[in-house]
Scaffold this motif. Structure first.
Motif, PDB file in Angstrom:
ATOM      1  N   THR B 102     -19.019 -61.776   3.825  1.00  0.00           N
ATOM      2  CA  THR B 102     -19.032 -61.609   2.383  1.00  0.00           C
ATOM      3  C   THR B 102     -20.062 -62.663   1.847  1.00  0.00           C
ATOM      4  O   THR B 102     -21.147 -62.365   1.187  1.00  0.00           O
ATOM      5  CB  THR B 102     -17.931 -62.343   1.734  1.00  0.00           C
ATOM      6  N   THR B 161     -19.466 -63.252 -12.045  1.00  0.00           N
ATOM      7  CA  THR B 161     -19.808 -61.895 -11.585  1.00  0.00           C
ATOM      8  C   THR B 161     -20.912 -62.179 -10.184  1.00  0.00           C
ATOM      9  O   THR B 161     -21.453 -63.465 -10.251  1.00  0.00           O
ATOM     10  CB  THR B 161     -20.657 -61.112 -12.417  1.00  0.00           C
ATOM     11  N   THR B 242     -14.978 -69.511  -8.439  1.00  0.00           N
ATOM     12  CA  THR B 242     -14.182 -68.796  -7.481  1.00  0.00           C
ATOM     13  C   THR B 242     -13.341 -67.817  -8.375  1.00  0.00           C
ATOM     14  O   THR B 242     -12.698 -68.253  -9.479  1.00  0.00           O
ATOM     15  CB  THR B 242     -13.192 -69.853  -6.732  1.00  0.00           C
ATOM     16  N   SER B 243     -13.285 -66.641  -8.037  1.00  0.00           N
ATOM     17  CA  SER B 243     -12.751 -65.742  -8.861  1.00  0.00           C
ATOM     18  C   SER B 243     -12.269 -64.506  -8.036  1.00  0.00           C
ATOM     19  O   SER B 243     -12.794 -64.190  -7.077  1.00  0.00           O
ATOM     20  CB  SER B 243     -13.566 -65.110  -9.945  1.00  0.00           C
ATOM     21  N   PRO B 244     -11.369 -63.835  -8.468  1.00  0.00           N
ATOM     22  CA  PRO B 244     -10.928 -62.666  -7.432  1.00  0.00           C
ATOM     23  C   PRO B 244     -11.821 -61.503  -7.464  1.00  0.00           C
ATOM     24  O   PRO B 244     -11.998 -61.044  -6.343  1.00  0.00           O
ATOM     25  CB  PRO B 244      -9.377 -62.343  -8.089  1.00  0.00           C
ATOM     26  N   ASP B 245     -12.556 -61.688  -8.537  1.00  0.00           N
ATOM     27  CA  ASP B 245     -13.751 -60.534  -8.404  1.00  0.00           C
ATOM     28  C   ASP B 245     -14.617 -60.827  -7.440  1.00  0.00           C
ATOM     29  O   ASP B 245     -15.321 -59.868  -7.012  1.00  0.00           O
ATOM     30  CB  ASP B 245     -14.463 -60.460  -9.786  1.00  0.00           C
ATOM     31  N   LEU B 246     -14.903 -62.050  -7.151  1.00  0.00           N
ATOM     32  CA  LEU B 246     -15.949 -62.437  -6.227  1.00  0.00           C
ATOM     33  C   LEU B 246     -15.840 -62.326  -4.945  1.00  0.00           C
ATOM     34  O   LEU B 246     -16.744 -62.656  -4.127  1.00  0.00           O
ATOM     35  CB  LEU B 246     -16.411 -63.765  -6.709  1.00  0.00           C
ATOM     36  N   GLY B 247     -14.501 -62.070  -4.575  1.00  0.00           N
ATOM     37  CA  GLY B 247     -14.082 -62.092  -2.871  1.00  0.00           C
ATOM     38  C   GLY B 247     -13.996 -63.498  -2.363  1.00  0.00           C
ATOM     39  O   GLY B 247     -14.122 -64.462  -3.175  1.00  0.00           O
TER      40      GLY B 247
END
Lengths: 267, 302
Positions: B102, B161, B242-247
């Motif tokens: 990632t 994002t 940190t965000s769930p969208d960013l992996g």
């Protein structure tokens, strides 16, 4: 006899071309900004006949390298005209080899061939041929730093010849070499000039070099650079510096050159 | 001496004379040519590979010693074994390479975009005096701006994002790459440019065949620094955003470890970030740089 002024019958190979290989007419060059201008070349007129070998001889400050740069199109004259008929860019060889260290010897030559517009398929063969011509047949894949000083200058000569220009300009190309190598390269240059029939305008401060190589020696005075005197040399090639004719002429030209230099010490 | 005899026709060297000259020349060439031998493998292992291994072993030994001596409590300073276990856990969970990939894929993609932007930018700054005067100093200044400073701005612009992460990476890497090319072009010996002009390599041909290859050593140094800045900027962005969208990348892993107060995960993440950085240097830039320098005869054998 050696200083006889012959008209338009060059002793070397004549080329089936029309008109001179270079025509420098009333050229002057000044450097610096208005007010503090330095006149480097003053009303210089020189024609180089097809296939002729001309040396420009002079002490430092005579503007001989400047003149070569003008003919090469690297700079523009302040006055006068320079014509190199045929629309070709003259080839120019420097005192330093100026080969590109990121390319092999062969690829250096091929780059010049590519710029000349030669198709890819022909480049390799032509580069090999040119390397043979300067007797470096095995050097195609050699890197520049793997070659000796003399070999580098020969590759540089091959690259210049790759341009297939009628006019080859040489700016003290052997000045940085040791004496033994320089002697050998003089003979090589004479051989190659004879074979290729290229016109050469050769700049040097070395009288013996000038006399050994040239059909015509043009002595330039310094600051500003003007044409002081001219000798046409009809001693046949290959010449040796020990030959009486060559040695005598060298002495005569050296005297003249020293006279030019002495004039500058007087004021 | 036979030299005073002329061989008849003007300008033709006799066959024997010519052969003699060729022989003389071959002798000179042989005398003058330098031979460069490559260092044998044993030497390389002994002088290049062994020292860093010893250094790493020493660091681990000292670390283990501090751990055994309990200089700090366990939760603040876990031992090498615990960090290894954290790594092994990730391995067995199958997340280790996901996490590395990632981050690495983002880093590499961001770096490639930075090259695509930084190279023409550097070229224009180097070759157009007005542009150089206008943005040259800004470009140099940007290099010393820590890219983490861009993170808040990038979050406001792009939200949480991937674009936000790439924006930070680009702002970190582009100035280095552009500046590397500018200084690389500045160091080109003028003779090469004149030689290029003489053989007719002008305009775009001149850029492609003379300017860029001649500037390559400086450009490579810029690329190397650009990669380091990409990687650093990426980590800064990943830690903060940190965000769930960013992996989950390495930065997020680090932040997760902090959240759990799990020092083993934190150290593990730090080591992975370091290892990826060193690996790229050793596997990509090192060989590339050595190859360029060796080809140009600039690599001094030690």
């Amino acid at each position: 006899m050696s200083t006889a002024i012959t008209d338009d019958a060059p002793a070397g190979p004549a080329q089936a071309g029309d008109g001179p290989a270079a025509r420098i007419t009333h050229v002057s060059k000044t450097f610096g900004r208005p007010g503090e201008q330095l006149l480097v070349l003053d009303d210089v007129t020189v024609d180089v006949a097809p296939g002729e070998f001309v040396t420009l001889l002079g002490a430092s400050g005579c503007g001989k390298s400047t003149l070569l740069n003008l003919v090469a199109g690297l700079d523009a004259p302040s006055a006068g005209t320079i014509e190199v008929p045929g629309g070709q860019r003259p080839a120019l060889m420097f005192q330093e080899h100026a080969l590109f260290p990121w390319l092999t010897a062969g690829k250096n030559i091929e780059l010049a061939l590519k710029m000349r517009g030669l198709a890819k398929a022909e480049r390799r063969t032509e580069a090999e041929r040119l390397l043979e011509l300067v007797r470096l047949g095995g050097a195609y894949g050699k890197r520049v730093h793997e070659l000796s000083g003399g070999m580098r200058q020969r590759v540089a000569l091959a690259r210049s010849l790759a341009q297939d220009s009628r006019l080859l300009l040489m700016d003290e190309p052997f000045a940085a070499l040791d004496a033994i190598t320089r002697d050998v390269l003089h003979d090589e240059l004479t051989r190659i000039w004879t074979e290729t029939k290229v016109s050469v305008l050769f700049v040097t401060h070395n009288v013996r070099e000038a006399v050994k190589l040239a059909q015509r020696v043009i002595l330039m005075s310094s600051r500003p650079g003007r044409i002081a005197r001219e000798w046409t040399i009809d001693i046949p090639q290959p010449r040796r510096i020990e030959d009486t004719d060559v040695a005598n002429l060298s002495l005569e030209i050296t005297e003249e050159l020293r006279g030019e230099i002495r004039r500058h010490g007087k004021h | 001496m036979a030299s005073t005899e002329t061989t008849g026709k003007t300008g033709t060297a006799g066959g024997e004379d010519s052969a003699g000259l060729a022989g003389l020349e071959a002798g000179l060439d042989a005398l003058d040519t330098r031979t460069t031998a490559r260092t044998p493998l044993r030497q390389v292992l002994l002088h290049k590979v062994l020292p860093p291994i010893i250094a790493v072993a020493l660091v681990v030994a000292v670390w283990q010693l501090l751990y055994v001596l309990e200089v700090k409590p366990d939760y603040q300073l876990p031992g090498p074994g615990q960090v290894w276990d954290a790594l092994a856990d990730q391995w067995y969970e199958g997340t280790l390479f996901d996490v590395i990939w990632t981050s690495l894929s983002r880093g590499v993609l961001g770096f490639l975009i930075a090259i695509a932007i930084g190279t023409p930018l550097g070229l224009i700054v180097a070759k157009v005096p007005f542009v150089r005067a206008a943005i040259g100093p800004i470009l140099t200044g940007l290099q010393s701006l820590p890219s983490v400073a861009w993170v808040p701005a990038a979050i406001i612009w792009f939200g949480l994002t991937p674009s936000m992460i790439y924006a930070v990476v680009l702002l970190g890497a582009v100035p280095s790459i552009a500046n590397g090319l500018v200084s690389g072009i500045g160091q080109i010996p003028p003779l090469y440019l004149r030689a290029g002009q003489v053989i007719g390599a002008t305009g775009l041909h001149g850029v492609r065949h003379v300017l860029l290859p001649a500037a390559l050593p400086g450009y490579l140094a810029g690329l190397k620094q650009g990669w380091a800045f990409s990687w650093r900027s990426l980590m800064a962005a990943e830690i903060i955003a940190t965000s769930p969208d960013l992996g989950v990348g390495l930065g997020q892993l680090l932040e997760t470890g902090r959240g759990y107060q799990d020092m083993a995960i934190v150290l593990n993440a730090i080591l992975l970030i370091l290892v990826v950085g060193v690996a790229i240097e050793l596997l990509v830039f090192g060989p590339l740089e050595r190859r360029v320098l060796r080809n140009r005869g600039l690599l001094v054998a030690r």
